[in-house]
Design a protein around this motif. Structure first.
Motif, PDB file in Angstrom:
ATOM      1  N   ASP A 183       3.769  11.289   4.781  1.00  0.00           N
ATOM      2  CA  ASP A 183       3.294  12.659   5.018  1.00  0.00           C
ATOM      3  C   ASP A 183       3.232  13.505   3.747  1.00  0.00           C
ATOM      4  OD1 ASP A 183       3.184  11.990   7.702  1.00  0.00           O
ATOM      5  OD2 ASP A 183       5.094  12.955   8.199  1.00  0.00           O
ATOM      6  N   ARG A 184       4.344  13.571   3.025  1.00  0.00           N
ATOM      7  CA  ARG A 184       4.423  14.490   1.896  1.00  0.00           C
ATOM      8  C   ARG A 184       3.716  13.967   0.644  1.00  0.00           C
ATOM      9  NH1 ARG A 184       9.946  14.979   0.958  1.00  0.00           N
ATOM     10  NH2 ARG A 184      10.005  15.485   3.140  1.00  0.00           N
ATOM     11  N   ASN A 185       4.078  12.746   0.203  1.00  0.00           N
ATOM     12  CA  ASN A 185       3.544  12.236  -1.063  1.00  0.00           C
ATOM     13  C   ASN A 185       2.278  11.397  -0.910  1.00  0.00           C
ATOM     14  OD1 ASN A 185       5.596  13.326  -2.771  1.00  0.00           O
ATOM     15  ND2 ASN A 185       6.981  11.790  -1.954  1.00  0.00           N
ATOM     16  N   ARG A 186       2.022  10.932   0.291  1.00  0.00           N
ATOM     17  CA  ARG A 186       0.835  10.116   0.591  1.00  0.00           C
ATOM     18  C   ARG A 186       0.744   8.873  -0.302  1.00  0.00           C
ATOM     19  NH1 ARG A 186      -0.931  13.200   4.350  1.00  0.00           N
ATOM     20  NH2 ARG A 186      -1.580  15.327   4.189  1.00  0.00           N
ATOM     21  N   TRP A 187       1.911   8.225  -0.492  1.00  0.00           N
ATOM     22  CA  TRP A 187       1.946   7.000  -1.289  1.00  0.00           C
ATOM     23  C   TRP A 187       1.424   5.813  -0.509  1.00  0.00           C
ATOM     24  CZ3 TRP A 187       7.632   7.698  -3.288  1.00  0.00           C
ATOM     25  CH2 TRP A 187       7.653   8.717  -4.254  1.00  0.00           C
ATOM     26  N   LEU A 188       1.595   5.837   0.817  1.00  0.00           N
ATOM     27  CA  LEU A 188       1.140   4.746   1.679  1.00  0.00           C
ATOM     28  C   LEU A 188       0.484   5.320   2.921  1.00  0.00           C
ATOM     29  CD1 LEU A 188       4.171   2.253   1.810  1.00  0.00           C
ATOM     30  CD2 LEU A 188       1.976   1.872   0.688  1.00  0.00           C
ATOM     31  N   PRO A 189      -0.495   4.603   3.470  1.00  0.00           N
ATOM     32  CA  PRO A 189      -1.038   5.024   4.768  1.00  0.00           C
ATOM     33  C   PRO A 189      -0.062   4.674   5.889  1.00  0.00           C
ATOM     34  CG  PRO A 189      -2.220   3.096   3.951  1.00  0.00           C
ATOM     35  CD  PRO A 189      -1.242   3.504   2.880  1.00  0.00           C
ATOM     36  N   GLU A 190      -0.170   5.367   7.002  1.00  0.00           N
ATOM     37  CA  GLU A 190       0.703   5.154   8.161  1.00  0.00           C
ATOM     38  C   GLU A 190       0.729   3.691   8.598  1.00  0.00           C
ATOM     39  OE1 GLU A 190       3.347   5.696  11.007  1.00  0.00           O
ATOM     40  OE2 GLU A 190       2.594   7.478   9.989  1.00  0.00           O
ATOM     41  N   GLU A 191      -0.427   3.054   8.587  1.00  0.00           N
ATOM     42  CA  GLU A 191      -0.512   1.660   9.050  1.00  0.00           C
ATOM     43  C   GLU A 191       0.326   0.717   8.184  1.00  0.00           C
ATOM     44  OE1 GLU A 191      -3.914  -1.482  10.508  1.00  0.00           O
ATOM     45  OE2 GLU A 191      -4.447   0.012   8.997  1.00  0.00           O
ATOM     46  N   ASP A 192       0.252   0.859   6.864  1.00  0.00           N
ATOM     47  CA  ASP A 192       1.052   0.014   5.972  1.00  0.00           C
ATOM     48  C   ASP A 192       2.549   0.261   6.181  1.00  0.00           C
ATOM     49  OD1 ASP A 192      -1.281  -0.976   4.961  1.00  0.00           O
ATOM     50  OD2 ASP A 192      -1.130   0.025   3.018  1.00  0.00           O
ATOM     51  N   PHE A 193       2.906   1.530   6.317  1.00  0.00           N
ATOM     52  CA  PHE A 193       4.303   1.877   6.551  1.00  0.00           C
ATOM     53  C   PHE A 193       4.799   1.240   7.853  1.00  0.00           C
ATOM     54  CE2 PHE A 193       7.815   4.418   8.028  1.00  0.00           C
ATOM     55  CZ  PHE A 193       8.523   4.687   6.877  1.00  0.00           C
ATOM     56  N   SER A 194       4.015   1.339   8.911  1.00  0.00           N
ATOM     57  CA  SER A 194       4.391   0.773  10.209  1.00  0.00           C
ATOM     58  C   SER A 194       4.514  -0.744  10.151  1.00  0.00           C
ATOM     59  CB  SER A 194       3.378   1.166  11.285  1.00  0.00           C
ATOM     60  OG  SER A 194       3.396   2.557  11.477  1.00  0.00           O
ATOM     61  N   HIS A 195       3.629  -1.384   9.393  1.00  0.00           N
ATOM     62  CA  HIS A 195       3.716  -2.845   9.254  1.00  0.00           C
ATOM     63  C   HIS A 195       5.010  -3.257   8.565  1.00  0.00           C
ATOM     64  CE1 HIS A 195      -0.922  -3.287   9.598  1.00  0.00           C
ATOM     65  NE2 HIS A 195      -0.332  -3.283  10.780  1.00  0.00           N
ATOM     66  N   VAL A 196       5.372  -2.555   7.494  1.00  0.00           N
ATOM     67  CA  VAL A 196       6.621  -2.875   6.801  1.00  0.00           C
ATOM     68  C   VAL A 196       7.809  -2.651   7.734  1.00  0.00           C
ATOM     69  CG1 VAL A 196       8.172  -2.185   4.918  1.00  0.00           C
ATOM     70  CG2 VAL A 196       5.739  -2.438   4.483  1.00  0.00           C
ATOM     71  N   PHE A 197       7.778  -1.565   8.487  1.00  0.00           N
ATOM     72  CA  PHE A 197       8.865  -1.275   9.425  1.00  0.00           C
ATOM     73  C   PHE A 197       8.999  -2.397  10.452  1.00  0.00           C
ATOM     74  CE2 PHE A 197      10.344   0.603  13.451  1.00  0.00           C
ATOM     75  CZ  PHE A 197      11.605   0.998  13.053  1.00  0.00           C
ATOM     76  N   ALA A 198       7.875  -2.829  11.022  1.00  0.00           N
ATOM     77  CA  ALA A 198       7.904  -3.888  12.046  1.00  0.00           C
ATOM     78  C   ALA A 198       8.415  -5.203  11.467  1.00  0.00           C
ATOM     79  CB  ALA A 198       6.512  -4.067  12.643  1.00  0.00           C
ATOM     80  N   ILE A 199       7.932  -5.569  10.302  1.00  0.00           N
ATOM     81  CA  ILE A 199       8.365  -6.831   9.684  1.00  0.00           C
ATOM     82  C   ILE A 199       9.851  -6.771   9.338  1.00  0.00           C
ATOM     83  CG2 ILE A 199       8.117  -8.286   7.629  1.00  0.00           C
ATOM     84  CD1 ILE A 199       5.076  -7.529   7.752  1.00  0.00           C
ATOM     85  N   ALA A 200      10.310  -5.635   8.822  1.00  0.00           N
ATOM     86  CA  ALA A 200      11.725  -5.494   8.462  1.00  0.00           C
ATOM     87  C   ALA A 200      12.619  -5.614   9.691  1.00  0.00           C
ATOM     88  CB  ALA A 200      11.967  -4.158   7.758  1.00  0.00           C
ATOM     89  N   ARG A 201      12.157  -5.128  10.829  1.00  0.00           N
ATOM     90  CA  ARG A 201      12.956  -5.209  12.055  1.00  0.00           C
ATOM     91  C   ARG A 201      13.134  -6.656  12.511  1.00  0.00           C
ATOM     92  NH1 ARG A 201      16.199  -1.563  12.813  1.00  0.00           N
ATOM     93  NH2 ARG A 201      16.291  -2.102  14.989  1.00  0.00           N
ATOM     94  N   LEU A 202      12.234  -7.532  12.101  1.00  0.00           N
ATOM     95  CA  LEU A 202      12.313  -8.934  12.502  1.00  0.00           C
ATOM     96  C   LEU A 202      13.184  -9.775  11.581  1.00  0.00           C
ATOM     97  CD1 LEU A 202       8.565  -9.537  13.410  1.00  0.00           C
ATOM     98  CD2 LEU A 202      10.479  -9.208  14.992  1.00  0.00           C
TER      99      LEU A 202
END
Length: 181
Positions: A39-58
């Motif tokens: 949101d603030r720095n716009r370093w990554l799009p939401e989709e990339d962030f969500s993918h990393v989150f999902a993979i990390a949870r596994l």
């Protein structure tokens, strides 16, 4: 990798701040990092962030550290992964050791233990709000009842079933009943 070039220093300072000084556990930390990075720095799009989150949870082990490494990797490759891992783990390990030593001394005080019970109740509320913050961008008016039903079923199921099987069942529901777009 991201199209945005973030300095290693800025990346490290961001993770020192948000991965170590956020209260409420891993979910609260991920939500706070999301606000800073997406949101603030716009370093990554939401989709990339969500993918990393999902993979990390596994991943086995500490999901938050896997998540930090994944974000670091997307932003700066190997060095980004190393910097975010160190920035997210070393300061909080020192803080945790210090706090635990202090709690060990204070645990004999009745007023302190009552306050600790209140803090635990607050942590549950913070975790619930954080989970909603992470899920909310992916919930539409048409899917909100489905999301609530799956969350309620998972909450009830986790009392009797190991979390792995609850996650597996939730994945099966998502696969068998995909969101209509």
């Amino acid at each position: 990798m991201s199209n945005v070039r973030v300095s290693l220093l800025r990346l490290g300072l961001t993770f020192v701040l948000y991965a170590n000084l956020t209260f409420g556990g891993g979910s609260a930390t991920v939500a706070t990092i999301r606000r800073a990075i997406v949101d603030r720095n716009r370093w990554l799009p939401e989709e990339d962030f969500s993918h990393v989150f999902a993979i990390a949870r596994l991943t086995p082990g500490t999901n938050l550290l896997a998540f930090c490494c994944g974000i670091g990797w997307l932003l700066r490759g190997w060095w980004g992964a190393v910097i975010t891992l160190l920035a997210a783990s070393i300061p909080c390990a020192v803080i945790t050791a210090t706090v635990m030593a202090t709690i060990d001394v204070l645990a004999r005080n009745a007023l302190f233990t009552a306050g600790l019970r209140g803090a635990m109740a607050t942590a549950v509320g913070v975790t619930a709000v954080t989970c909603w913050t992470i899920v909310k961008p992916n919930v539409s008016r048409a899917t909100q009842w489905r999301v609530l039903a799956v969350a309620a079923a998972a909450l009830v199921a986790q009392a009797a079933i190991p979390p792995f099987y609850v996650l597996l069942a939730a994945g099966a529901v998502g696969f068998l009943f995909p969101r209509k777009t």
